[in-house]
Write a protein that holds these residues in place. Sequence first.
Motif, PDB file in Angstrom:
ATOM      1  N   TRP A 189       0.713  -1.497  -0.142  1.00 44.15           N
ATOM      2  CA  TRP A 189       0.045  -0.205   0.138  1.00 44.15           C
ATOM      3  C   TRP A 189       0.678   0.982   0.134  1.00 44.15           C
ATOM      4  O   TRP A 189       2.015   1.305   0.528  1.00 44.15           O
ATOM      5  N   GLY A 190       0.397   1.920  -1.022  1.00 45.14           N
ATOM      6  CA  GLY A 190       1.088   3.738  -0.569  1.00 45.14           C
ATOM      7  C   GLY A 190       1.146   4.565  -1.138  1.00 45.14           C
ATOM      8  O   GLY A 190      -0.148   4.461  -1.952  1.00 45.14           O
ATOM      9  N   GLY A 191       1.367   5.945  -0.968  1.00 42.51           N
ATOM     10  CA  GLY A 191       0.737   6.888  -2.210  1.00 42.51           C
ATOM     11  C   GLY A 191      -0.344   7.019  -2.032  1.00 42.51           C
ATOM     12  O   GLY A 191      -0.228   7.434   0.030  1.00 42.51           O
ATOM     13  N   THR A 192      -1.078   7.382  -2.647  1.00 42.92           N
ATOM     14  CA  THR A 192      -2.946   8.071  -1.821  1.00 42.92           C
ATOM     15  C   THR A 192      -3.838   7.683  -2.244  1.00 42.92           C
ATOM     16  O   THR A 192      -3.879   6.831  -3.121  1.00 42.92           O
ATOM     17  N   ALA A 233     -11.492  13.127  -8.222  1.00 42.90           N
ATOM     18  CA  ALA A 233     -10.860  13.514  -7.489  1.00 42.90           C
ATOM     19  C   ALA A 233      -9.456  12.720  -8.354  1.00 42.90           C
ATOM     20  O   ALA A 233      -8.097  12.423  -7.139  1.00 42.90           O
ATOM     21  N   LEU A 234     -10.357  11.396  -8.093  1.00 45.61           N
ATOM     22  CA  LEU A 234      -8.994   9.834  -8.574  1.00 45.61           C
ATOM     23  C   LEU A 234      -7.585  10.574  -9.275  1.00 45.61           C
ATOM     24  O   LEU A 234      -6.818  10.453  -9.188  1.00 45.61           O
ATOM     25  N   THR A 235      -7.752  11.283 -10.148  1.00 44.21           N
ATOM     26  CA  THR A 235      -7.335  11.979 -11.581  1.00 44.21           C
ATOM     27  C   THR A 235      -6.151  12.843 -10.769  1.00 44.21           C
ATOM     28  O   THR A 235      -5.199  13.040 -11.074  1.00 44.21           O
ATOM     29  N   GLU A 236      -7.037  14.307 -10.159  1.00 42.41           N
ATOM     30  CA  GLU A 236      -6.244  15.502  -9.797  1.00 42.41           C
ATOM     31  C   GLU A 236      -5.118  14.794  -8.263  1.00 42.41           C
ATOM     32  O   GLU A 236      -4.551  15.606  -8.481  1.00 42.41           O
ATOM     33  N   THR A 237      -5.734  13.384  -7.136  1.00 43.00           N
ATOM     34  CA  THR A 237      -4.851  13.343  -6.493  1.00 43.00           C
ATOM     35  C   THR A 237      -3.194  12.319  -7.093  1.00 43.00           C
ATOM     36  O   THR A 237      -2.902  11.690  -5.974  1.00 43.00           O
ATOM     37  N   LYS A 238      -3.980  11.549  -8.237  1.00 39.98           N
ATOM     38  CA  LYS A 238      -2.947  10.669  -8.300  1.00 39.98           C
ATOM     39  C   LYS A 238      -3.068   9.419  -7.650  1.00 39.98           C
ATOM     40  O   LYS A 238      -2.573   8.729  -7.031  1.00 39.98           O
ATOM     41  N   ALA A 239      -4.674   9.677  -7.294  1.00 41.37           N
ATOM     42  CA  ALA A 239      -5.202   8.048  -6.319  1.00 41.37           C
ATOM     43  C   ALA A 239      -4.338   6.780  -6.687  1.00 41.37           C
ATOM     44  O   ALA A 239      -4.494   6.576  -7.715  1.00 41.37           O
ATOM     45  N   VAL A 266      -3.100   4.786 -10.466  1.00 44.76           N
ATOM     46  CA  VAL A 266      -3.975   4.107 -10.074  1.00 44.76           C
ATOM     47  C   VAL A 266      -3.075   2.148 -10.151  1.00 44.76           C
ATOM     48  O   VAL A 266      -3.667   2.193 -11.382  1.00 44.76           O
ATOM     49  N   GLN A 267      -2.487   1.586  -9.238  1.00 44.89           N
ATOM     50  CA  GLN A 267      -2.167   0.723  -9.469  1.00 44.89           C
ATOM     51  C   GLN A 267      -3.058  -0.909  -8.472  1.00 44.89           C
ATOM     52  O   GLN A 267      -2.932  -2.091  -9.568  1.00 44.89           O
ATOM     53  N   ARG A 268      -3.670  -0.760  -8.192  1.00 45.57           N
ATOM     54  CA  ARG A 268      -5.067  -2.211  -7.805  1.00 45.57           C
ATOM     55  C   ARG A 268      -6.581  -1.354  -7.613  1.00 45.57           C
ATOM     56  O   ARG A 268      -6.770  -0.253  -6.873  1.00 45.57           O
ATOM     57  N   ALA A 285     -12.207  -5.188 -15.612  1.00 42.19           N
ATOM     58  CA  ALA A 285     -10.766  -5.905 -15.601  1.00 42.19           C
ATOM     59  C   ALA A 285     -10.148  -5.230 -17.098  1.00 42.19           C
ATOM     60  O   ALA A 285      -9.140  -5.337 -17.242  1.00 42.19           O
ATOM     61  N   ALA A 286     -11.220  -4.363 -18.067  1.00 40.32           N
ATOM     62  CA  ALA A 286     -10.794  -4.075 -18.880  1.00 40.32           C
ATOM     63  C   ALA A 286      -9.554  -2.685 -18.170  1.00 40.32           C
ATOM     64  O   ALA A 286      -8.523  -2.409 -19.711  1.00 40.32           O
ATOM     65  N   LEU A 287      -9.469  -2.557 -17.741  1.00 40.40           N
ATOM     66  CA  LEU A 287      -8.658  -1.199 -17.275  1.00 40.40           C
ATOM     67  C   LEU A 287      -6.821  -1.819 -16.662  1.00 40.40           C
ATOM     68  O   LEU A 287      -6.094  -1.283 -17.067  1.00 40.40           O
ATOM     69  N   GLY A 288      -7.157  -3.599 -17.437  1.00 42.45           N
ATOM     70  CA  GLY A 288      -5.757  -3.790 -16.534  1.00 42.45           C
ATOM     71  C   GLY A 288      -4.767  -3.302 -15.491  1.00 42.45           C
ATOM     72  O   GLY A 288      -4.096  -4.024 -15.688  1.00 42.45           O
ATOM     73  N   LYS A 289      -6.250  -3.790 -14.053  1.00 49.06           N
ATOM     74  CA  LYS A 289      -5.314  -3.120 -13.111  1.00 49.06           C
ATOM     75  C   LYS A 289      -5.497  -4.696 -12.131  1.00 49.06           C
ATOM     76  O   LYS A 289      -5.931  -5.550 -12.058  1.00 49.06           O
ATOM     77  N   PRO A 290      -4.714  -5.719 -11.335  1.00 44.83           N
ATOM     78  CA  PRO A 290      -4.346  -6.237 -10.582  1.00 44.83           C
ATOM     79  C   PRO A 290      -6.337  -6.101  -9.708  1.00 44.83           C
ATOM     80  O   PRO A 290      -6.127  -4.308  -9.264  1.00 44.83           O
TER      81      PRO A 290
END
Length: 502
Positions: A189-192, A233-239, A266-268, A285-290
């Motif tokens: 876990w890390g970041g925002t 908020a997802l994009t502005e904070t780079k969550a 977004v990592q997960r 799943a189309a986003l390609g993230k775990p």
Amino acid sequence: MFDTVMEYVEHYARCTPETVAVRDVDGTSITYGQLPAVVRGFQEGLLKAGVGRGDVVATLSPPSTVHWLAFLASVDLGAIWLGLNPRYRLEEWRGILAVARPKVLYARDAVGQRDYTHDIRHLLDEFGIARMPLDPEPVDGDVRRSSDPEEPGLLVFTSGSTGKPKGVLLRQSGLVACGRTQAHHYGGWGGTVLNSLPINHVGCIVDIGATALVTGSTQVFIEDFAPGSYTDALTETKASLLGGVPAMLLYLMEEPKFWSADLSQVQRILWSGGHMPRAGATLLAALGKPMHNFYGMTETTGSFMFTGPEADVDQLVDTVGLPDADWEVRIADPATAAEVEAGSAGEIQVRGPGVMHSYLGDPEATKDAFTTDGYFKTADLGIRNPDGSISLAGRLKDVFKSGGYNVFPRQVEEALEALPDIVMATVVATPDDTLGEVGVAFLILLPGSELDEEDVRTSLKTVLASYKVPKRFIRLEEPPLLANGKVDRRALTSIASQGQTP
């Protein structure tokens, strides 16, 4: 590893003092270096108000820096923190406070367009509660630690199957243990991370809050979930994480700007607290993230079963993964507590570091919640699969008899969601003069689709016994939700019993 929340605060205050610990969406932020002094300011006010070990500190607020500061200050003093959902009404708060009997209250006068002044005055007068300032001055020096990690630090109310508020007392040691466990299973876990869950829910305080704290991450609080502003908020904070209850993610996927947003940070993608329809998981799943599905409940503080980062859509939809190594999980006959055979449905029973301390003021309910050998009885039905993973089969209280046969609503819902054009299904029971009870299915369809009841009924009869097939099918534009984002089955049961069409 540390045993208390403030030990983590002090650790990151030394190691990463410039990292933002908490931030409101309006920009108000506090770094880990600043956090100990700000918490100490809250603590000084609590001590002056006579708050001591075991006293309840209530907070009426949307997700915000104020709720988090009040939580940290209270728990570290050995007090018990209680979050109040601002969406509730006066009578709902009265029912909770009559059980909790808080000594003090932190409260906003207004949230959005709603003014709370009248309600707050009634609560303060009726229960003899002192009101605390929301912005005490920071105080340098050591925090006033006097808590025992094994004593309760958090009080969360759950209505269970009765609708009557029941206070769940959770240990501070469980809060930090579940935070560490969840961080481990998310692959780090890390970041925002964004936190828009109601503060009266373990999802806000533990799944996001405690996990962010033990990893030194940044929480950005969003007062009210709305798909458009949440996407911004997802994009502005780079969550770095995207998560919530399934209903939140389903609403988010209906927002056009979500699919064009920059989600590269977004990592997960995470979800818990309900079933994710296959169509929704396939789209994500189309986003390609775990992606991760995990399982826990209020009485276990946090989650204790997790899918792995390699899980495919089938595993994510059909199972809640494997038990964590620190938890003992069995699938048992609810009457005898004897384990059932693999592949058979039984009650999920658990022992582990997050299991609740007790139900507030209810020793009988506390005793009844555990087996004689110390397992907590979740009242959730599960099936152990050949690979050791567990699939949910519904709630004990949701199982109904139709013509003398047991019907598991989750099994019927899965069959419905496997049909074309059905995004989400919820099956409830309604009385029937002949069969005792029959199922009623509430369906959310893909936009532009039409509901043909006979086609649905015919398709179900090819995969289900006839007594499991619902007698009515009702289309919903969107399901009624509880404050925690889960589908309100009680509301749907009421609609079904009255023969209404929503």
